[in-house]
Design a protein around this motif. Structure first.
Motif, PDB file in Angstrom:
ATOM      1  N   TYR A  41       0.821  -1.337  -0.104  1.00 27.05           N
ATOM      2  CA  TYR A  41      -0.070  -0.226   0.133  1.00 27.05           C
ATOM      3  C   TYR A  41       0.852   1.267  -0.113  1.00 27.05           C
ATOM      4  O   TYR A  41       1.960   1.426   0.843  1.00 27.05           O
ATOM      5  N   PHE A  42       0.815   1.885  -0.923  1.00 28.81           N
ATOM      6  CA  PHE A  42       1.389   3.530  -1.018  1.00 28.81           C
ATOM      7  C   PHE A  42       0.701   4.445  -1.086  1.00 28.81           C
ATOM      8  O   PHE A  42      -0.385   4.746  -1.585  1.00 28.81           O
ATOM      9  N   GLU A  43       0.886   5.675  -0.105  1.00 27.38           N
ATOM     10  CA  GLU A  43       0.444   6.830  -0.088  1.00 27.38           C
ATOM     11  C   GLU A  43       1.570   7.753  -0.985  1.00 27.38           C
ATOM     12  O   GLU A  43       2.423   8.030  -0.335  1.00 27.38           O
ATOM     13  N   ILE A  44       0.839   8.444  -2.094  1.00 29.61           N
ATOM     14  CA  ILE A  44       2.028   9.364  -2.549  1.00 29.61           C
ATOM     15  C   ILE A  44       1.078  10.680  -2.610  1.00 29.61           C
ATOM     16  O   ILE A  44       0.268  10.847  -3.090  1.00 29.61           O
ATOM     17  N   ALA A  45       1.715  11.809  -2.010  1.00 26.71           N
ATOM     18  CA  ALA A  45       1.409  12.939  -1.582  1.00 26.71           C
ATOM     19  C   ALA A  45       1.729  13.926  -3.152  1.00 26.71           C
ATOM     20  O   ALA A  45       3.013  13.899  -3.499  1.00 26.71           O
ATOM     21  N   ILE A  46       1.028  14.462  -3.586  1.00 29.94           N
ATOM     22  CA  ILE A  46       1.087  15.409  -4.763  1.00 29.94           C
ATOM     23  C   ILE A  46       0.925  16.703  -4.725  1.00 29.94           C
ATOM     24  O   ILE A  46       0.011  17.035  -3.878  1.00 29.94           O
ATOM     25  N   ASP A  47       1.691  17.557  -5.138  1.00 27.90           N
ATOM     26  CA  ASP A  47       1.485  19.106  -5.162  1.00 27.90           C
ATOM     27  C   ASP A  47       0.025  19.508  -5.404  1.00 27.90           C
ATOM     28  O   ASP A  47      -0.350  19.077  -6.606  1.00 27.90           O
TER      29      ASP A  47
END
Lengths: 84, 84
Positions: A41-47
């Motif tokens: 499971y990956f959480e990718i924070a994006i601008d």
């Protein structure tokens, strides 16, 4: 904005880690559990300034190229706006 | 019936694996990504004859005792009826 990537083994691929967890859980006395499978499971924070559609396409490529092995794994991308 | 368990590092805990992925993704030329965090994902198949509420309580205990380390990790349990 956040992208969530779920990576799971394809159903036809054996999951020894899941089997080990299943066995542990059974030996702890929990009943009625027929299978356990482990994934990532990956959480990718994006601008927040980035375009949602373009970001989703980029995350799909990242999932395919970096996070998952498409030979044995499936992946799913979900975009979330705001906090969770 | 299926239970999905998500295990993530608490926000205050450093995630070197996520940092490494973030760095790889940046060096591949993807822009606008501010953070990557990795977690674990479990699919637990439960006999359909079991009671949903009781199963959810059992899975919560399994998540706390076996799947997650509550000192450094958070977990979330979701019940799904039928296929997904």
């Amino acid at each position: 904005m956040k992208a969530i990537v779920y990576v799971t083994l394809k159903p036809s691929v054996l999951d020894p880690q899941g089997k080990a967890i299943h066995h542990s859980v059974e030996s702890l006395g929990y009943e009625g559990i027929s299978d356990v499978r482990q994934g990532k499971y990956f959480e990718i924070a994006i601008d927040d300034t980035a375009d949602t559609e373009a970001s989703k396409a980029a995350v799909e490529r990242i999932a395919k190229d970096v996070l998952a092995n498409p030979v044995i794994e499936d992946y799913k991308v979900e975009m979330i706006n705001g906090d969770r």
